[in-house]
Design a protein around this motif. Sequence first.
Motif, PDB file in Angstrom:
ATOM      1  N   ALA A   1     103.031  35.769  93.362  1.00  0.00           N
ATOM      2  CA  ALA A   1     103.880  34.927  92.509  1.00  0.00           C
ATOM      3  C   ALA A   1     105.347  35.328  92.638  1.00  0.00           C
ATOM      4  O   ALA A   1     106.244  34.483  92.692  1.00  0.00           O
ATOM      5  CB  ALA A   1     103.422  35.022  91.059  1.00  0.00           C
TER       6      ALA A   1
ATOM      7  N   THR B   1     109.643  33.431  94.199  1.00  0.00           N
ATOM      8  CA  THR B   1     110.771  33.294  93.272  1.00  0.00           C
ATOM      9  C   THR B   1     112.062  33.692  93.988  1.00  0.00           C
ATOM     10  O   THR B   1     112.047  34.165  95.130  1.00  0.00           O
ATOM     11  CB  THR B   1     110.581  34.186  92.041  1.00  0.00           C
ATOM     12  OG1 THR B   1     110.630  35.565  92.452  1.00  0.00           O
ATOM     13  CG2 THR B   1     109.240  33.911  91.354  1.00  0.00           C
TER      14      THR B   1
ATOM     15  N   PHE C   1     103.820  29.288  89.552  1.00  0.00           N
ATOM     16  CA  PHE C   1     102.567  28.748  89.036  1.00  0.00           C
ATOM     17  C   PHE C   1     101.900  27.853  90.076  1.00  0.00           C
ATOM     18  O   PHE C   1     100.695  27.930  90.300  1.00  0.00           O
ATOM     19  CB  PHE C   1     102.821  27.961  87.754  1.00  0.00           C
ATOM     20  CG  PHE C   1     101.618  27.220  87.245  1.00  0.00           C
ATOM     21  CD1 PHE C   1     100.581  27.896  86.618  1.00  0.00           C
ATOM     22  CD2 PHE C   1     101.513  25.843  87.424  1.00  0.00           C
ATOM     23  CE1 PHE C   1      99.456  27.207  86.170  1.00  0.00           C
ATOM     24  CE2 PHE C   1     100.403  25.152  86.976  1.00  0.00           C
ATOM     25  CZ  PHE C   1      99.366  25.840  86.351  1.00  0.00           C
ATOM     26  N   ARG C   2     102.709  27.007  90.728  1.00  0.00           N
ATOM     27  CA  ARG C   2     102.163  26.113  91.744  1.00  0.00           C
ATOM     28  C   ARG C   2     101.548  26.906  92.896  1.00  0.00           C
ATOM     29  O   ARG C   2     100.487  26.559  93.406  1.00  0.00           O
ATOM     30  CB  ARG C   2     103.271  25.199  92.278  1.00  0.00           C
ATOM     31  CG  ARG C   2     103.782  24.153  91.303  1.00  0.00           C
ATOM     32  CD  ARG C   2     102.801  22.995  91.176  1.00  0.00           C
ATOM     33  NE  ARG C   2     103.424  21.850  90.522  1.00  0.00           N
ATOM     34  CZ  ARG C   2     103.999  20.841  91.147  1.00  0.00           C
ATOM     35  NH1 ARG C   2     104.066  20.839  92.475  1.00  0.00           N
ATOM     36  NH2 ARG C   2     104.515  19.838  90.468  1.00  0.00           N
TER      37      ARG C   2
ATOM     38  N   LEU D   1     100.314  29.980  92.811  1.00  0.00           N
ATOM     39  CA  LEU D   1      99.084  30.631  92.363  1.00  0.00           C
ATOM     40  C   LEU D   1      97.928  29.634  92.278  1.00  0.00           C
ATOM     41  O   LEU D   1      96.778  29.982  92.559  1.00  0.00           O
ATOM     42  CB  LEU D   1      99.307  31.312  91.016  1.00  0.00           C
ATOM     43  CG  LEU D   1     100.219  32.547  91.042  1.00  0.00           C
ATOM     44  CD1 LEU D   1     100.317  33.155  89.644  1.00  0.00           C
ATOM     45  CD2 LEU D   1      99.702  33.582  92.042  1.00  0.00           C
ATOM     46  N   VAL D   2      98.234  28.399  91.894  1.00  0.00           N
ATOM     47  CA  VAL D   2      97.192  27.363  91.898  1.00  0.00           C
ATOM     48  C   VAL D   2      96.702  27.136  93.324  1.00  0.00           C
ATOM     49  O   VAL D   2      95.492  27.043  93.577  1.00  0.00           O
ATOM     50  CB  VAL D   2      97.715  26.058  91.283  1.00  0.00           C
ATOM     51  CG1 VAL D   2      96.705  24.922  91.495  1.00  0.00           C
ATOM     52  CG2 VAL D   2      97.989  26.235  89.795  1.00  0.00           C
TER      53      VAL D   2
ATOM     54  N   VAL E   1     108.768  26.412  88.170  1.00  0.00           N
ATOM     55  CA  VAL E   1     107.307  26.236  88.172  1.00  0.00           C
ATOM     56  C   VAL E   1     106.694  26.602  89.515  1.00  0.00           C
ATOM     57  O   VAL E   1     105.479  26.548  89.681  1.00  0.00           O
ATOM     58  CB  VAL E   1     106.927  24.783  87.812  1.00  0.00           C
ATOM     59  CG1 VAL E   1     107.422  24.440  86.429  1.00  0.00           C
ATOM     60  CG2 VAL E   1     107.458  23.794  88.849  1.00  0.00           C
TER      61      VAL E   1
END
Length: 387
Positions: free
Chosen positions: A153, A157, A107-108, A110-111, A104
Motif C-alpha cells: 500500500a 503513495t 485501497f484500490r 490492495l483490492v 484512494v
Amino acid sequence: MRREYLRAMTLVFASVAIGVVGWSGHALLLPVALGFPVLWSIARTRLVVAFVSAGYFLAASRGLPQGVAAFYSSDIWPGLLLWLCASLGFVAVHTVLWTRNSGVRPFRYLVAAGLMAIPPFGITGWAHPVTAAGVVFPGWGWWGLAFMTAGLAGLVTRTWPAVATALTGLWLWSAAIWTEPTLPEGWRGVDLQMGASLGRDAGLQRQRDLRATFQNAASDGASYVVLPESTLGFWTPTVERLWGGALLASAATVIAGAALLDATGYDNVLVAIDSRGGRIVYRERMPVPGAMWQPWRSLFEQSGGARADFFANPVVPIGANRAAPLICYEQLIVWPILHSMLHDPDFVVAVGNGWWTGGTSIVAIQRAAARASAKLFAKPLVIAFNT
C-alpha cells in the motif's frame, strides 16, 4: 507528447525488467517484484497501466509458451495463446482498479492484490509481489504478511521512495543472514530425472526402479521419503499391492504422487504407503488450468480433466505430524499456502513434475516460491521434483 511517449515506454521496459529479474528463480531476488506497484502507481493513463501490467506479467511467466509446446508436443502457438489468455485477468484487474486519485490509490491497489490472491482471479494469480514477504520478513509469519501488505500500500503513495528504502534495507539484511528452510527431522525429498516417462511408464521394471530409489533414500535413516508428483502413475490396487509388499519389512513410509481415475475425471493426489498398505493423503486443490483442470467440459456433458478441490484438505496428518502439501501449480499462486498456514501445519511438502519445463525457469520459480513461503512462516520444507 513525445515526452509522455518516452515516459510510457520507459515504464513498460522497466516492468518487463522487473518481471524477468524478480521471477528468475532465485528466492533472494523475489523482492524485485515490489517494483511493479511503484510503476503501477506512477503511470498517468489507464492505457499505460495496461501495458505496464502486461509487461510485468508476461515477463514473469515467460517460460509458459515453451513449456506448453513441450507438454503437448506441438508448435509454439498454443502456448502463446494460453500465455496471453492467462495474462488477461491480471491486466484487467490492475487496469480497472487504477486511479489518478492518490488518496484512494492504496485501497484500490490492495483490492487488486487481494483479487489476484484468491479465486477466481487468483487461479491465474502468478507472480504476486506478496510472495516476496518470505524474503523481506522471514520468520515473521502473519505479521510479516501484514507488514508486506502495508508495504505494498505504501509503494503506491507519494511517499513510495521512503517505503522502498525501508523495504530494501530489510531485504538486504535478510539476504545477508539468509539460510535455506530446514528439513523436517526424519524426512527426505528425492529429485528424479526421468523426463516425460515418469507416470506414463507403468511397467513392472519402472516400479521396481522407483522402489529401489525409495529404499536407497530410506537406508540412510529417513522415516519418510517424498517422491515427485505423478511418480506412481495411476493409483490402482495392483500398484498398492506391489509397493505395499515391498515395504512389509521396512519401517519407512513413502509419500508419492499419483493419479486417481474414475468415470468422470481424475484427482491428482499424494499417496502414503507403508507396511500396512497405502492411502490417499492429499487431493490437489488447484490443478493447472487448461492443461489439467478443464471445468468447461461439464458444460458440454463431457468427462475428463482433473478435479479442483479448492479449499479441501489444507493440512494432512502423516504419522505424528501435520503437513501442508503443495503440488506443482499450487506453488505459483498465493491462496493454497495461506489456506494451509491458517491451520498451522508442522512443515510444507512441495512436489512437482516439471519435465516439460526444460529450458525455462518455471521449476526454479516454483522452488523459490516454496522456499519463500516456508521461510515466511518458519516452517521446515521438503521438496521433490522430476525433471
